[in-house]
Each structure stands twice: as structure tokens, then as C-alpha cells.
Design a protein around this motif. Structure first.
Motif, short mmCIF file in Angstrom:
data_model
loop_
_atom_site.label_atom_id
_atom_site.label_comp_id
_atom_site.label_asym_id
_atom_site.label_seq_id
_atom_site.Cartn_x
_atom_site.Cartn_y
_atom_site.Cartn_z
N ASP A 18 0.83 -1.21 0.00
CA ASP A 18 0.00 0.00 0.00
C ASP A 18 0.86 1.26 0.00
O ASP A 18 0.58 2.22 -0.73
CB ASP A 18 -0.94 0.00 1.20
CG ASP A 18 -2.05 -1.04 1.09
OD1 ASP A 18 -2.28 -1.54 -0.04
OD2 ASP A 18 -2.67 -1.37 2.11
N ARG A 19 1.89 1.25 0.83
CA ARG A 19 2.78 2.41 0.89
C ARG A 19 3.56 2.56 -0.42
O ARG A 19 3.73 3.67 -0.93
CB ARG A 19 3.75 2.25 2.06
CG ARG A 19 4.76 3.39 2.20
CD ARG A 19 4.11 4.67 2.67
NE ARG A 19 5.09 5.73 2.85
CZ ARG A 19 4.84 6.90 3.39
NH1 ARG A 19 3.62 7.18 3.83
NH2 ARG A 19 5.79 7.81 3.53
N PHE A 20 4.00 1.47 -0.98
CA PHE A 20 4.74 1.50 -2.23
C PHE A 20 3.89 2.12 -3.35
O PHE A 20 4.39 2.92 -4.15
CB PHE A 20 5.18 0.09 -2.61
CG PHE A 20 5.91 -0.01 -3.92
CD1 PHE A 20 7.14 0.59 -4.10
CD2 PHE A 20 5.33 -0.70 -4.98
CE1 PHE A 20 7.80 0.50 -5.33
CE2 PHE A 20 5.98 -0.79 -6.20
CZ PHE A 20 7.21 -0.19 -6.38
N LYS A 21 2.62 1.77 -3.39
CA LYS A 21 1.75 2.35 -4.41
C LYS A 21 1.61 3.86 -4.20
O LYS A 21 1.55 4.63 -5.19
CB LYS A 21 0.36 1.70 -4.38
CG LYS A 21 -0.52 2.13 -5.55
CD LYS A 21 -1.83 1.41 -5.57
CE LYS A 21 -2.61 1.72 -6.86
NZ LYS A 21 -2.74 3.15 -7.12
N ASN A 77 15.16 -6.37 -5.61
CA ASN A 77 16.19 -7.26 -5.07
C ASN A 77 15.59 -8.56 -4.54
O ASN A 77 15.76 -8.93 -3.38
CB ASN A 77 16.97 -6.55 -3.95
CG ASN A 77 18.13 -5.73 -4.49
OD1 ASN A 77 18.70 -6.05 -5.53
ND2 ASN A 77 18.48 -4.66 -3.80
N ASN A 78 14.85 -9.23 -5.43
CA ASN A 78 14.31 -10.56 -5.12
C ASN A 78 13.30 -10.52 -3.97
O ASN A 78 13.36 -11.34 -3.04
CB ASN A 78 15.44 -11.54 -4.80
CG ASN A 78 15.02 -13.00 -4.98
OD1 ASN A 78 14.16 -13.31 -5.79
ND2 ASN A 78 15.63 -13.89 -4.21
N SER A 79 12.37 -9.57 -4.04
CA SER A 79 11.33 -9.46 -3.01
C SER A 79 10.44 -10.70 -2.99
O SER A 79 10.12 -11.27 -4.04
CB SER A 79 10.45 -8.23 -3.28
OG SER A 79 11.18 -7.05 -3.13
N LYS A 80 10.00 -11.05 -1.81
CA LYS A 80 9.07 -12.16 -1.67
C LYS A 80 7.70 -11.81 -2.25
O LYS A 80 6.95 -12.71 -2.66
CB LYS A 80 8.93 -12.54 -0.20
CG LYS A 80 10.21 -13.11 0.41
CD LYS A 80 10.03 -13.43 1.89
CE LYS A 80 11.32 -13.96 2.48
NZ LYS A 80 11.20 -14.24 3.94
N ASN A 81 7.37 -10.53 -2.29
CA ASN A 81 6.10 -10.10 -2.83
C ASN A 81 6.26 -9.45 -4.21
O ASN A 81 5.52 -8.52 -4.57
CB ASN A 81 5.39 -9.14 -1.87
CG ASN A 81 6.24 -7.93 -1.51
OD1 ASN A 81 7.42 -7.84 -1.86
ND2 ASN A 81 5.64 -6.99 -0.80
N GLU A 134 2.17 -6.49 -10.32
CA GLU A 134 0.75 -6.27 -10.58
C GLU A 134 0.41 -4.78 -10.47
O GLU A 134 -0.34 -4.24 -11.30
CB GLU A 134 -0.10 -7.06 -9.57
CG GLU A 134 -1.59 -7.04 -9.83
CD GLU A 134 -1.97 -7.68 -11.15
OE1 GLU A 134 -2.97 -7.23 -11.75
OE2 GLU A 134 -1.27 -8.62 -11.60
N ILE A 135 0.97 -4.10 -9.47
CA ILE A 135 0.74 -2.66 -9.31
C ILE A 135 1.29 -1.90 -10.51
O ILE A 135 0.66 -0.99 -11.04
CB ILE A 135 1.41 -2.16 -8.02
CG1 ILE A 135 0.61 -2.60 -6.80
CG2 ILE A 135 1.56 -0.64 -8.03
CD1 ILE A 135 1.25 -2.23 -5.49
N LEU A 136 2.47 -2.27 -10.97
CA LEU A 136 3.15 -1.52 -12.02
C LEU A 136 2.49 -1.64 -13.38
O LEU A 136 2.76 -0.84 -14.28
CB LEU A 136 4.61 -1.97 -12.11
CG LEU A 136 5.45 -1.77 -10.83
CD1 LEU A 136 6.88 -2.19 -11.06
CD2 LEU A 136 5.38 -0.33 -10.35
N ILE A 171 10.54 -2.49 -14.66
CA ILE A 171 11.07 -3.22 -13.51
C ILE A 171 12.21 -4.12 -13.95
O ILE A 171 12.12 -4.80 -14.98
CB ILE A 171 9.97 -4.03 -12.78
CG1 ILE A 171 10.56 -4.71 -11.53
CG2 ILE A 171 9.30 -5.03 -13.71
CD1 ILE A 171 9.52 -5.34 -10.62
N ILE A 172 13.27 -4.09 -13.18
CA ILE A 172 14.42 -4.98 -13.39
C ILE A 172 14.44 -5.96 -12.22
O ILE A 172 14.48 -5.54 -11.06
CB ILE A 172 15.73 -4.19 -13.47
CG1 ILE A 172 15.69 -3.23 -14.67
CG2 ILE A 172 16.93 -5.14 -13.58
CD1 ILE A 172 16.85 -2.28 -14.73
N GLU A 173 14.42 -7.24 -12.51
CA GLU A 173 14.29 -8.26 -11.48
C GLU A 173 15.64 -8.93 -11.21
O GLU A 173 16.17 -9.64 -12.06
CB GLU A 173 13.26 -9.31 -11.91
CG GLU A 173 11.89 -8.73 -12.19
CD GLU A 173 10.90 -9.76 -12.68
OE1 GLU A 173 10.86 -10.87 -12.08
OE2 GLU A 173 10.17 -9.49 -13.66
#
Length: 275
Positions: free
Chosen positions: A18-21, A39-43, A49-51, A59-61
Motif C-alpha cells: 500500500d505504501r509503495f503504491k 532485489n528478489n522481493s518475496k512479494n 501487478e501494481i506496475l 522493472i528490473i528483477e
């Protein structure tokens, strides 16, 4: 200045969605290109999905957590040749101002960094809009692309703590000025750490990194003794070690100092013993 182009880099690691959005919404309509380095987030799936709702975000994964320095450098390589300025943000820092309007209102000759203030200080500086700002943090720094053209990059081996101070020193050593706003321009959440009943606590590896990297900068003569001592004292005073591991604190301090003095990361590579 009418053709000014601004990019943004946000390095993410398990952000609060929510904060990231809110962060993305605060800049998406005013930034030409946004690079998210994850950096390899668990979420990560939730981040992606937000982006999908935005057209100017890439996004670079990463396959692992490379830390803030390497994440920023990856973003810089994507942006530096296509924009005039790059805004670096934490995943929880909301921007409260119009970036391009702010840049147009500032005398930017030879400015390497324009730092967005997280508190209001207008009265302190007699209502001046911009003042000298020696050691801005990464989040909220608007960096002139000429800085990167001079070969300056973020120090990857520091992983997290004091990446900003090393970068600031490099910018000043190349003759650039660093300014900050006096008006509150960002809503910045300091890292949450682990909360005790009375005081926020940082995990032990963060204490180690702070001591280790600060010590390295001091012995490289990049920060003065007063700043080195004061910064460490402030950090330890405000962010207590976990009480259950309190007996480890002297050990962590010694290991951080030794690794900083010898320019090694012997104990960071095994920070499971520090957690």
C-alpha cells in the motif's frame, strides 16, 4: 530548462504494498521514466501487478538481494543517457512536490545533488528555499546526470549503510555543489527495524554494517572524526540493539571496527551469527 527530463530509481526489497503504491502515485505523472530495481522481493508478484497500471515504469528483477548500491547502479545505467536528473527514492518515500517545477526554481549551476528535505526548516534559514546540504541521504536526492558522466557510482560492497555518505563525498570531490530544500518535500519513513516496547531496534547486522562502513570511510579520510563519532553515537542511541542479543553488542562493535579498518567483510558474509 524547459526541456528538462527527470528519471527516478527505486530499489525494492519486500515493500509494504500500500505504501509503495503511494510512492509510485506521487511521481508517476511527473517523472519521464521510472526504473524499479527489485532485489528478489518475496512479494514481487504484487509489485509487478501494481506496475501494470503505469506506462512509464520498467522493472528490473534481480535474482538475489544485491543491496542498495548495486541496485542503484543498475538503474543509473538504464537512465543516465536519457535524462538530465535522476531522483533516487526509498520504497516508502512519498514525494510531496512537483520535481520539475522545483528544479526550475533553483539556480542549478554546478549543482550535483538537490536533496529533498523531510522536515520543514524555512524559519531556520530565514525562509530561503535552498541551502547547502553536505550529507544528504539517498532517498529524495535529485542527482545531476553529469555526476554519473564523471564516473561516480554508488558503493556496492557497502550493501546498505553509508552508501549515501560515500556517494556524497565523491560528488563533492569532483567539485559539484550539494543543496537541499528548506521546505518539507518528502514524507520519508525511516527504516522500521524491530520494535521493542519502548524503543525501535535495529537488527544486529545493521549495527555491524553501520560501524563497519563508517569506520571504512573514516580511515579513507572521507568523513571527519567528529562526524564519525557523532553518527555512530546517534545511531546506537536512537536504535538500540535487540535486548535478547545485548550481550553481543560489544562483539558486534569490535567486529565492525576491525572489518572496517582492514577493509574486509568477514563477518557480514556470515551475518546469521549476528541476527
Amino acid at each position: 530548462m524547459s526541456d528538462i527530463k527527470v528519471g527516478a530509481i527505486i530499489v525494492t526489497y519486500n515493500p509494504e504494498i500500500d505504501r509503495f503504491k503511494q510512492v509510485i502515485d506521487s511521481i508517476a505523472n511527473q517523472i519521464d521514466k521510472i526504473i524499479i530495481v527489485d532485489n528478489n522481493s518475496k512479494n514481487r508478484d504484487k509489485i509487478k501487478e501494481i506496475l501494470k497500471s503505469y506506462k512509464n515504469i520498467e522493472i528490473i528483477e534481480n535474482g538475489k538481494n544485491y543491496g542498495i548500491g548495486r541496485g542503484l547502479n543498475i538503474g543509473v545505467e538504464k537512465l543516465k543517457d536519457s535524462v538530465n536528473w535522476i531522483l533516487t527514492l526509498d520504497q516508502d518515500t512519498v514525494v510531496l512536490v512537483k520535481i520539475k517545477e522545483l528544479l526550475k526554481s533553483c539556480q542549478l549551476e554546478n549543482v550535483g545533488i538537490l536533496a529533498l528535505n523531510s522536515v520543514g526548516e524555512e524559519s531556520k534559514y530565514n525562509n530561503e528555499k535552498f541551502v547547502n546540504g553536505d550529507w544528504p541521504i539517498i532517498s529524495g536526492s535529485i542527482v545531476n546526470s553529469e555526476v554519473y558522466e564523471n564516473g561516480i557510482r554508488y558503493r556496492e560492497e557497502f550493501f546498505l549503510d553509508h552508501v549515501d555518505m560515500d556517494f556524497d563525498f565523491s560528488v563533492k570531490s569532483k567539485g559539484f555543489k550539494i543543496l537541499k530544500t528548506t521546505k518539507k518535500c518528502i514524507d520519508h519513513q525511516w527504516g522500521k527495524g524491530i520494535k521493542s516496547k519502548k524503543q525501535r531496534c535495529e537488527p544486529n547486522f545493521r549495527i555491524y554494517l553501520t560501524i563497519r562502513n563508517g569506520t571504512r570511510l573514516f580511515f579513507e579520510k572521507k568523513i571527519p572524526l567528529k562526524l564519525y563519532v557523532g553518527d555512530n553515537a546517534l545511531y546506537l542511541g536512537n536504535f538500540c540493539p535487540l535486548l535478547k542479543n545485548f550481550i553481543l553488542l560489544p562483539v558486534i562493535l569490535v567486529l565492525g571496527f576491525v572489518d572496517g579498518f582492514t577493509d574486509k567483510f568477514l563477518f557480514f558474509e556470515k551475518f546469521s551469527i549476528l541476527s
